[in-house]
Design a protein around this motif. Structure first.
Motif, short mmCIF file in Angstrom:
data_model
loop_
_atom_site.label_atom_id
_atom_site.label_comp_id
_atom_site.label_asym_id
_atom_site.label_seq_id
_atom_site.Cartn_x
_atom_site.Cartn_y
_atom_site.Cartn_z
N GLN A 1 51.43 48.12 66.56
CA GLN A 1 52.35 49.25 66.63
C GLN A 1 53.05 49.31 67.99
OE1 GLN A 1 52.98 51.23 63.90
NE2 GLN A 1 54.70 51.99 65.12
N MET A 2 52.32 48.96 69.04
CA MET A 2 52.94 48.88 70.37
C MET A 2 54.10 47.88 70.35
SD MET A 2 53.05 46.55 73.12
CE MET A 2 51.55 45.57 72.95
N LEU A 3 53.89 46.74 69.70
CA LEU A 3 54.93 45.72 69.65
C LEU A 3 56.15 46.20 68.86
CD1 LEU A 3 52.77 42.50 69.14
CD2 LEU A 3 54.12 43.10 71.16
N VAL A 4 55.91 46.79 67.68
CA VAL A 4 57.05 47.23 66.87
C VAL A 4 57.75 48.42 67.51
CG1 VAL A 4 56.01 48.92 65.28
CG2 VAL A 4 57.77 47.35 64.44
N ASN A 5 57.05 49.13 68.40
CA ASN A 5 57.65 50.23 69.17
C ASN A 5 58.37 49.72 70.42
OD1 ASN A 5 56.57 52.06 67.38
ND2 ASN A 5 55.04 52.89 68.79
N ASP A 6 58.60 48.43 70.52
CA ASP A 6 59.26 47.85 71.70
C ASP A 6 58.44 48.03 72.97
OD1 ASP A 6 61.44 46.76 70.38
OD2 ASP A 6 62.67 48.54 70.64
N GLY A 7 57.10 47.92 72.84
CA GLY A 7 56.26 47.86 74.02
C GLY A 7 55.56 49.14 74.42
N GLU A 8 55.64 50.18 73.60
CA GLU A 8 55.08 51.49 73.99
C GLU A 8 54.26 52.09 72.85
OE1 GLU A 8 54.95 55.81 73.76
OE2 GLU A 8 56.32 54.58 72.55
N LEU A 9 53.21 52.82 73.19
CA LEU A 9 52.42 53.55 72.20
C LEU A 9 51.81 54.78 72.85
CD1 LEU A 9 51.24 53.51 69.27
CD2 LEU A 9 49.21 52.43 70.25
N ASP A 10 51.96 55.91 72.20
CA ASP A 10 51.39 57.17 72.68
C ASP A 10 51.79 57.48 74.12
OD1 ASP A 10 50.18 57.39 70.25
OD2 ASP A 10 48.13 57.06 70.96
N GLY A 11 53.02 57.17 74.48
CA GLY A 11 53.49 57.45 75.82
C GLY A 11 53.07 56.45 76.87
N VAL A 12 52.34 55.41 76.47
CA VAL A 12 51.89 54.37 77.40
C VAL A 12 52.74 53.12 77.17
CG1 VAL A 12 49.99 52.87 78.09
CG2 VAL A 12 49.54 55.26 77.46
N ARG A 13 53.41 52.66 78.20
CA ARG A 13 54.25 51.47 78.06
C ARG A 13 53.50 50.24 78.57
NH1 ARG A 13 58.71 49.94 76.29
NH2 ARG A 13 59.42 52.06 75.84
N ILE A 14 53.38 49.24 77.70
CA ILE A 14 52.73 47.98 78.04
C ILE A 14 53.76 46.95 78.48
CG2 ILE A 14 51.25 46.12 77.18
CD1 ILE A 14 49.85 48.84 77.41
N LEU A 15 54.87 46.87 77.74
CA LEU A 15 55.96 45.95 78.04
C LEU A 15 57.29 46.68 77.91
CD1 LEU A 15 55.04 42.67 76.08
CD2 LEU A 15 55.03 42.96 78.56
N SER A 16 58.30 46.18 78.58
CA SER A 16 59.65 46.70 78.40
C SER A 16 60.21 46.21 77.07
CB SER A 16 60.56 46.20 79.53
OG SER A 16 60.71 44.79 79.44
N PRO A 17 61.18 46.91 76.49
CA PRO A 17 61.81 46.42 75.26
C PRO A 17 62.37 45.01 75.41
CG PRO A 17 62.40 48.71 75.61
CD PRO A 17 61.67 48.26 76.85
N ALA A 18 62.94 44.71 76.58
CA ALA A 18 63.50 43.37 76.79
C ALA A 18 62.42 42.30 76.76
CB ALA A 18 64.25 43.33 78.12
N ALA A 19 61.24 42.61 77.31
CA ALA A 19 60.15 41.64 77.31
C ALA A 19 59.62 41.40 75.90
CB ALA A 19 59.02 42.11 78.23
N VAL A 20 59.53 42.45 75.09
CA VAL A 20 59.11 42.28 73.70
C VAL A 20 60.12 41.43 72.94
CG1 VAL A 20 58.62 43.46 71.52
CG2 VAL A 20 57.80 44.43 73.67
N LYS A 21 61.40 41.70 73.17
CA LYS A 21 62.44 40.92 72.49
C LYS A 21 62.35 39.45 72.87
CE LYS A 21 67.42 40.67 71.63
NZ LYS A 21 68.75 41.27 71.90
N LEU A 22 62.07 39.16 74.13
CA LEU A 22 61.94 37.78 74.57
C LEU A 22 60.71 37.13 73.95
CD1 LEU A 22 63.45 35.81 76.42
CD2 LEU A 22 61.97 36.55 78.30
N LEU A 23 59.62 37.88 73.87
CA LEU A 23 58.39 37.36 73.28
C LEU A 23 58.60 36.91 71.84
CD1 LEU A 23 54.80 38.68 73.59
CD2 LEU A 23 55.79 38.62 71.31
N CYS A 24 59.37 37.69 71.07
CA CYS A 24 59.53 37.38 69.65
C CYS A 24 60.84 36.65 69.35
CB CYS A 24 59.40 38.63 68.80
SG CYS A 24 60.67 39.89 69.07
#
Length: 431
Positions: A304-327
């Motif tokens: 869910q963090m990944l499909v949320n572009d790097g964030e879940l429950d107000g906690v950001r793990i990755l930036s949207p740009a980093a998720v886009k690059l990953l996939c």
């Protein structure tokens, strides 16, 4: 008598976490009648004895539309599965390692075209398999250049793996057991002496590359891989049952590991000398390629963090740009344009940072849209993320050699077809 646990469709009932609440399937564009086909299919595999049990979860827009836990966690001791049963996810660990590596990338700690020797100088003198001599010895040649980080994250660096013994290189890795080394430095020293399967950048070859990524994470961060993931991924995401070992107070929840015996066509206890790991204590070296255990609920939070572009429950793990690059596809045009290569253009698939990515829906022969990405594990776990439909799916069984099992070989493809057959309001239809 087998018990079926299905997540409530009452939106007031919490599912895995506050971020993943259960709703009626129709509220998120699914046909409940058609979703029953998915449940019947997976349940049928249990009822017919093909697999002891399964856990699975489907969510859209952060809400669980279907989840089930059916069959046995231990078919010998007759222990039923539950929603908190713990599974060995094996190579699904790779995607978590990819996320951890991308966290360091967006901090400017490494670059895609860096040589891996910048971080592991012990690999300066790797040698490459050329041929096997009549006496069984291996003829090797010098490395033409070090692999790059981009090649490392796409299994194009040239490493072997040792999951089998079908080639001289794979046999050398199999006999070496680098994954069981006493320290990270010892594992690196073993890999430095093993032959490469090919020169860098020539082929997609499933490999030890993600374990190497784990070693690089340790060297860049100054933390053990298990500590880094706990501090920066599992802890922040609330993945309370995901780790590289199972504590004593959770041991009873670990699902029994079975394997398909293609000779007797029965399920037996797994005894793979490489992948049957000791989870009763923290490993000397955490395997970034295959070492994690998790639950359906925990891995749903990660997905869910990944499909949320790097964030879940107000906690950001990755930036949207980093998720886009990953996939996004990172595999070279040279490999993708070569007939017969894994993930070539005709396959409809590409390869991102430790994930397989659908690049052409028609060529891939799937109902999932282009841009969806996935991976799975040796004991039969599988998951995918669909950014187009804001959808995630996690499936878990514990049967090694499922690719040799005629009824389990396509469990991931079949479940995907059934999920999208039930999605009667896909995102494209809502615009």
């Amino acid at each position: 008598m087998l018990a079926l646990s299905v997540t409530s469709a009452d939106p007031s009932v919490s599912a895995a976490s506050p971020a993943l609440r259960a709703v009626n399937p129709q509220a998120q564009g699914f046909s409940a009648e058609r979703l029953q086909r998915l449940q019947d299919y997976l349940g049928g595999l249990v009822d017919s004895g093909q697999v002891p049990g399964y856990s699975a979860l489907l969510a859209r827009k952060g809400q669980v539309v279907w989840a089930a836990h059916y069959g046995m966690a231990d078919d010998v001791q007759r222990v039923p599965l539950s929603e908190d049963s713990i599974f060995r996810v094996y190579s699904q660990t790779k995607v978590v390692t990819g996320v951890a590596l991308m966290m360091l990338f967006e901090q400017g700690k490494w670059h895609f075209d860096d040589p891996i020797t910048k971080y592991i100088p012990e690999f300066e003198h790797l040698r490459v398999f050329k041929q096997q001599n009549p006496d069984g010895s291996l003829e090797l040649e010098d490395l033409q250049r070090p692999p790059t980080m981009r090649e490392l994250v796409t299994h194009a660096a040239g490493f072997g793996y040792g999951l089998g013994k079908d080639t001289p290189v794979e046999a050398a890795y199999w006999n070496d057991h680098y994954i069981h080394s006493a320290s990270t430095d010892a594992a690196i020293a073993k890999l430095a002496e093993l032959p490469m399967a090919s020169q860098p950048g020539l082929h997609w070859h499933y490999s030890a590359a993600v374990d190497v990524q784990g070693y690089i994470i340790e060297r860049i961060s100054g933390q053990r891989l298990d500590e880094f993931m706990q501090n920066h991924v599992f802890g922040p995401l609330g993945m309370t049952d995901t780790a590289f070992h199972v504590p004593a107070d959770k041991w009873s929840r670990l699902v029994r590991l079975r394997a398909y015996d293609s000779t007797t066509r029965t399920l037996v206890d797994a005894n793979d000398p490489v992948l049957v790991l000791d989870y009763s204590k923290p490993p000397a070296v955490a395997s970034g390629g295959a070492g994690l255990v998790s639950t359906v609920q925990d891995f749903a939070r990660f997905a869910q963090m990944l499909v949320n572009d790097g964030e879940l429950d107000g906690v950001r793990i990755l930036s949207p740009a980093a998720v886009k690059l990953l996939c996004s596809n990172q595999l070279s045009e040279q490999i993708r344009s070569t007939p017969g290569e894994g993930f070539n253009h005709d396959s409809g698939w590409g390869f991102g940072v430790d994930v397989a990515v659908i690049t052409d829906q028609a060529k891939a022969g799937t109902l999932r849209p282009a841009g969806s990405y996935e991976w799975g594990g040796a004991a039969g776990t599988w998951f995918w993320v669909d950014p187009v439909n804001d959808l995630i799916f996690i499936g878990m069984i514990q049967v090694m050699n499922r690719w040799g099992h005629p009824q389990l070989v396509n469990i991931d493809k079949d479940s995907a077809a059934l999920v999208y057959g039930a999605l009667v309001e896909p995102e494209a239809a809502r615009h």
